[in-house]
Write an enzyme that holds these catalytic residues in place. Structure first.
Site, PDB file in Angstrom:
ATOM      1  CG  HIS A 123      -3.837  -3.031  -2.987  1.00  0.00           C
ATOM      2  ND1 HIS A 123      -4.900  -3.876  -2.930  1.00  0.00           N
ATOM      3  CD2 HIS A 123      -2.700  -3.833  -2.686  1.00  0.00           C
ATOM      4  CE1 HIS A 123      -4.357  -5.050  -2.534  1.00  0.00           C
ATOM      5  NE2 HIS A 123      -3.117  -5.116  -2.459  1.00  0.00           N
ATOM      6  CE1 TYR A 173      -4.535  -1.417   0.716  1.00  0.00           C
ATOM      7  CE2 TYR A 173      -2.900  -3.133   1.526  1.00  0.00           C
ATOM      8  CZ  TYR A 173      -4.185  -2.845   0.879  1.00  0.00           C
ATOM      9  OH  TYR A 173      -4.904  -3.710   0.724  1.00  0.00           O
ATOM     10  CG  HIS A 215     -14.183  -1.097   5.178  1.00  0.00           C
ATOM     11  ND1 HIS A 215     -13.250  -1.333   4.647  1.00  0.00           N
ATOM     12  CD2 HIS A 215     -13.942  -0.846   6.469  1.00  0.00           C
ATOM     13  CE1 HIS A 215     -11.842  -1.321   5.296  1.00  0.00           C
ATOM     14  NE2 HIS A 215     -12.386  -1.163   6.589  1.00  0.00           N
ATOM     15  CG  HIS A 238      -5.870  -5.324  -6.336  1.00  0.00           C
ATOM     16  ND1 HIS A 238      -6.786  -4.886  -5.165  1.00  0.00           N
ATOM     17  CD2 HIS A 238      -6.081  -6.532  -6.471  1.00  0.00           C
ATOM     18  CE1 HIS A 238      -7.629  -5.860  -4.925  1.00  0.00           C
ATOM     19  NE2 HIS A 238      -7.352  -6.913  -6.059  1.00  0.00           N
ATOM     20  CG  HIS A 239      -7.789  -1.263  -3.849  1.00  0.00           C
ATOM     21  ND1 HIS A 239      -7.498  -2.425  -3.451  1.00  0.00           N
ATOM     22  CD2 HIS A 239      -7.673  -0.252  -3.027  1.00  0.00           C
ATOM     23  CE1 HIS A 239      -7.241  -2.322  -2.216  1.00  0.00           C
ATOM     24  NE2 HIS A 239      -7.519  -0.861  -1.865  1.00  0.00           N
ATOM     25  CG  HIS A 251     -10.578  -4.800   9.266  1.00  0.00           C
ATOM     26  ND1 HIS A 251     -10.226  -4.609  10.247  1.00  0.00           N
ATOM     27  CD2 HIS A 251     -10.719  -3.854   8.129  1.00  0.00           C
ATOM     28  CE1 HIS A 251      -9.899  -3.116  10.380  1.00  0.00           C
ATOM     29  NE2 HIS A 251     -10.458  -2.636   9.054  1.00  0.00           N
ATOM     30  CG  MET A 302     -13.667  -2.033  10.973  1.00  0.00           C
ATOM     31  SD  MET A 302     -12.969  -0.720  10.063  1.00  0.00           S
ATOM     32  CE  MET A 302     -11.848   0.123  11.241  1.00  0.00           C
TER      33      MET A 302
END
Length: 610
Positions: free
Chosen positions: A326, A223, A405, A255-256, A407, A480
């Site tokens: 990422h 990242y 979202h 990737h993003h 984890h 989360m």
């Protein structure tokens, strides 16, 4: 078992019919409301080296996906398909293979040991095979749903695509075991929303947020954080669109990406460009968390509705932005340079409404926990009728996009709108959610939320690989459950979430002690994570915790952008009463399979210009 082959006449007939069908869909795609330059507007690299490239288009009228697979270095064949989480076992596959004399194309599936079998129901249909200057191009189609127990149902959320390379000719398809192949996976949203693209304003300007000349580390996951700033005196503008900028040649590595705006209370932020987990990263960068743009592999440009834009710049807004990229580099390629980022399209002519972002789901707190060794444990967070009644404008708000979202343990996420005790509609659902693939998704249909409505966000977790309870929190091994919904007009409400009442959770620990050997410390100095860590997880404690979360009062966070709650009593609130639930979506089968061949298709490869 020897693979059955159609006769030459049958193969020619099927091929002629398929080409005619292909020409019809090609024309239909080009006449769509959106003006794509290609009849296959969506494209991703499947493998890190870019030898397999997938393009696709969606026909909602036919409930069918049209795929174009480019194989740049064809050996003896290729597998392509879908599975629940990206496994090669229990996968729905289509296979191109050769026995050394002829080439075949067939619908197949793999069992739990990875053994490949020809499907008795051929739902992948080959429309064209053609050599081009770039490689072999395969055009084929597949209905969303087939009612074949061996097939994957193509749904709105994330799809885990899988692939494999065949190195040698095969005596029969059944000789393939995926464990012996070079394989991989790629995540996409196949069913892109079929919505019209708003016209851009005449005074639109662009701004590129890039991390310049990054040397991509030779490791699997990186990242990268980069701080940039808006020009001095940059006035208030509306972002109306954004799109990715990916450095040519790095399409399989990026990737993003996300762009965050930093907190306005700080006058300045230090310059930084490096790994986000670097010890050299300034602490203040953790205050750059307000999402302006997010892109993930396979996504196209993101458009705001014509009547709304996302405000940035001007008084009360930070000039500092953080770009996060990422990189996914499974081959650990070294020496690759990258300057990818996101291009913002913005206008000084402010639109009628400011767009806002509302955070739904669970509060980041350890009182919400998932026991270990669970396959599908559900936690729900509530935005209550009391909060929406107080905080939303009388005319309500309109949700047009959503970013889910969790984890690492998250497997499914859904947000449902309820009114007067009845679930009315799904805001966003992803039954194959992956924490490794998060993007802001435009909704197929705008969802209107009125004062007094309830928004319920539920997350399903898998903790089979964990020995201790997983508690809520910010850490990557904590959990989360969040849905960031994008809406207009912007209101004062920025966060509407809940968690179980802490006092009722303590009653759970006391109850566990009554039926076990007083293992959980209920003394004041014991933290909730420590208490959960000492719970003996048996069928009783698991079921009681699940039941507690299903009936106990909740603490509601009905917060303004200043992180201050709206005035009112928010602790020990009753769970919203839902008397009528939506039915679970059931797979819908294709209307007709008259053209579906009984066995694999003999492939006739034509020449083309690409």
């Amino acid at each position: 078992m020897q693979v059955p082959s159609p006769s030459t006449r049958e193969a020619a007939s099927m091929y002629g019919t398929a080409v005619a069908v292909f020409l019809v869909i090609l024309v239909a795609a080009l006449q769509g409301s959106a003006p794509p330059k290609s009849p296959f507007p969506y494209r991703i690299p499947l493998d890190p080296e870019g030898t397999l490239e997938l393009s696709w288009n969606v026909s909602y009228a036919q409930e069918t996906v049209y795929f174009q697979l480019l194989v740049r270095e064809l050996k003896a064949g290729v597998l392509f398909g879908m599975s629940d989480r990206g496994e090669m076992e229990n996968a729905d596959l289509v296979v191109l293979w050769t026995d050394g004399d002829s080439a075949y194309f067939g619908d197949a599936w793999s069992d739990q040991k990875g053994q490949v079998h020809l499907d008795s129901q051929q739902d992948y249909q080959l429309l064209r095979a053609q050599r081009t200057p770039e490689g072999l191009s395969l055009l084929f189609k597949r209905p969303f749903g087939t009612c074949d127990p061996e097939d994957y149902v193509i749904e709105d959320g994330t799809v885990h695509l899988v692939y494999g390379i065949l190195e040698e000719p095969l005596r029969a398809l059944e000789t393939i075991n995926t464990s012996g192949l070079q394989t991989g996976l790629q995540r996409v949203q196949l069913l892109k929303p079929n919505i019209s693209i708003p016209a851009l304003p005449t005074d639109v300007r662009t701004m590129e947020i890039r991390a310049p000349d990054v040397l991509i580390p030779g490791q699997v996951t990186t990242y990268w954080c980069h701080i940039t700033e808006l020009p001095e005196g940059f006035s208030r503008h509306h972002i109306v669109m954004y799109e990715p900028i990916v450095t040519e040649g790095n399409e399989a590595l990026v990737h993003h990406m996300e762009v965050f705006q930093c907190a306005a209370e700080f006058q300045s932020f230090p310059q930084f460009s490096g790994p986000c987990d670097s010890k050299m990263k300034p602490e203040r960068l953790n205050y750059c968390r307000h999402v302006l743009a997010a892109w993930a592999l396979g996504a196209k440009a993101f458009y705001y509705p014509e009547e709304a834009g996302l405000a940035f710049g001007g008084p009360g807004s930070s000039r500092f932005l953080r770009l996060e990229v990422h990189y996914h580099n499974p081959l650990k390629i070294k020496g690759r340079r990258d300057s990818s980022g996101i291009r913002l399209y913005y206008t000084a002519t402010l639109r009628r409404f400011d767009a806002g972002i509302l955070e739904l789901g669970l509060v980041y707190t350890p009182v919400m926990a998932v026991p270990p060794q669970e396959t599908a444990f559900v936690l729900s967070g509530y935005c209550t009728d009391k909060c929406t009644q107080l905080a939303l404008p009388p005319s309500g708000i309109h949700i047009f996009a959503s970013q889910l979202h969790t984890h690492l343990a998250g497997r499914k996420v859904v947000t449902v709108l309820a009114r007067d005790g009845c679930e009315m509609e799904v805001v966003n659902r992803d039954d194959h959610y992956s924490p490794h693939f998060q993007e802001i998704r435009m909704l197929k249909k705008v969802v209107s939320v009125h004062p007094g409505d309830v928004l319920i966000t539920s997350c399903t977790y898998n903790t089979e690989d964990r020995k201790l309870a997983t508690v809520g929190g910010f850490g990557i091994l904590e959990e989360m459950c969040v849905n960031y919904v994008h809406y207009y007009p912007r209101s004062q409400l920025e966060l509407c979430k809940s968690a179980v009442d802490p006092g009722f959770l303590q009653k759970f620990f006391h109850l566990v002690n009554r039926f076990n050997s007083e293992e959980v410390c209920t003394c004041p100095q014991a933290s909730v994570p420590e208490q959960f860590a000492s719970v003996p997880w048996n069928s009783f404690s698991r079921q009681v915790l699940g039941a507690l979360y299903g009936f106990a009062p909740i603490s509601v966070h009905c917060n303004k952008s200043s992180a201050v709650r709206f005035q009112g009593e928010w602790d020990r609130q009753p769970l919203p009463e839902i008397i009528s639930k939506l039915e679970e979506p059931s797979p819908h089968c294709a209307a007709s399979r008259r053209q579906s061949p009984a066995g694999p298709t003999v492939v006739s490869i034509g020449e083309g210009e690409g």
